[in-house]
Design a protein around this motif. Sequence first.
Motif, PDB file in Angstrom:
ATOM      1  N   MET A 105     -76.771   4.208  -8.677  1.00 41.15           N
ATOM      2  CA  MET A 105     -78.176   3.865  -8.915  1.00 41.15           C
ATOM      3  C   MET A 105     -78.978   3.759  -7.614  1.00 41.15           C
ATOM      4  SD  MET A 105     -78.847   4.043 -12.017  1.00 41.15           S
ATOM      5  CE  MET A 105     -80.436   3.274 -12.168  1.00 41.15           C
ATOM      6  N   LEU A 106     -78.409   3.140  -6.597  1.00 44.74           N
ATOM      7  CA  LEU A 106     -79.114   2.987  -5.322  1.00 44.74           C
ATOM      8  C   LEU A 106     -79.337   4.350  -4.669  1.00 44.74           C
ATOM      9  CD1 LEU A 106     -80.359   1.283  -3.094  1.00 44.74           C
ATOM     10  CD2 LEU A 106     -78.071   1.007  -2.114  1.00 44.74           C
ATOM     11  N   MET A 107     -78.275   5.158  -4.623  1.00 48.35           N
ATOM     12  CA  MET A 107     -78.402   6.491  -4.024  1.00 48.35           C
ATOM     13  C   MET A 107     -79.389   7.353  -4.818  1.00 48.35           C
ATOM     14  SD  MET A 107     -76.785   6.840  -1.225  1.00 48.35           S
ATOM     15  CE  MET A 107     -76.647   8.592  -1.006  1.00 48.35           C
ATOM     16  N   LYS A 108     -79.396   7.167  -6.136  1.00 47.01           N
ATOM     17  CA  LYS A 108     -80.316   7.934  -6.973  1.00 47.01           C
ATOM     18  C   LYS A 108     -81.765   7.602  -6.595  1.00 47.01           C
ATOM     19  CE  LYS A 108     -80.737   9.535 -11.658  1.00 47.01           C
ATOM     20  NZ  LYS A 108     -80.107   9.562 -12.938  1.00 47.01           N
ATOM     21  N   MET A 109     -82.051   6.331  -6.374  1.00 49.78           N
ATOM     22  CA  MET A 109     -83.401   5.928  -5.988  1.00 49.78           C
ATOM     23  C   MET A 109     -83.772   6.496  -4.622  1.00 49.78           C
ATOM     24  SD  MET A 109     -83.845   2.004  -7.432  1.00 49.78           S
ATOM     25  CE  MET A 109     -83.226   1.332  -5.932  1.00 49.78           C
TER      26      MET A 109
END
Length: 131
Positions: A105-109
């Motif tokens: 999720m963090l990398m996606k953002m």
Amino acid sequence: MSVFESIVTVNKSVNEVYAFLADMNNHRQLMPDNITDWVSTADIASFNIENVTKLTLQISHRITGREIIITPAEKPPFDMELKWELTPLEDKSQAKFTITADLNMLMKMLASGPLQKLAHEETQNLAELFK
């Protein structure tokens, strides 16, 4: 898996576009300006993405005139695959570039915007080269 795609019409035959994309030495011409320290052979390219990371990519699969799959040659920050798919259109061709990335999720953002921009920039640069 996150998928980032861009499609463009290229003013050359599928065979000409395939011949260009099948050689990693040519991919430098498709990359954005923030790529530095480019070193390549016909099958492998190593480069730095300014202020982000170093990547080494290799062509792992070729289907003559149709498809080129590029995967990391060394462990990247996240699993990814880059795929070029070519479709003939009379005296032109369609090139579809897809980046598939396994992002938390963090990398996606953080990475979604830059990866979509990269997909779009590479296809636009390809079309521009073959005007």
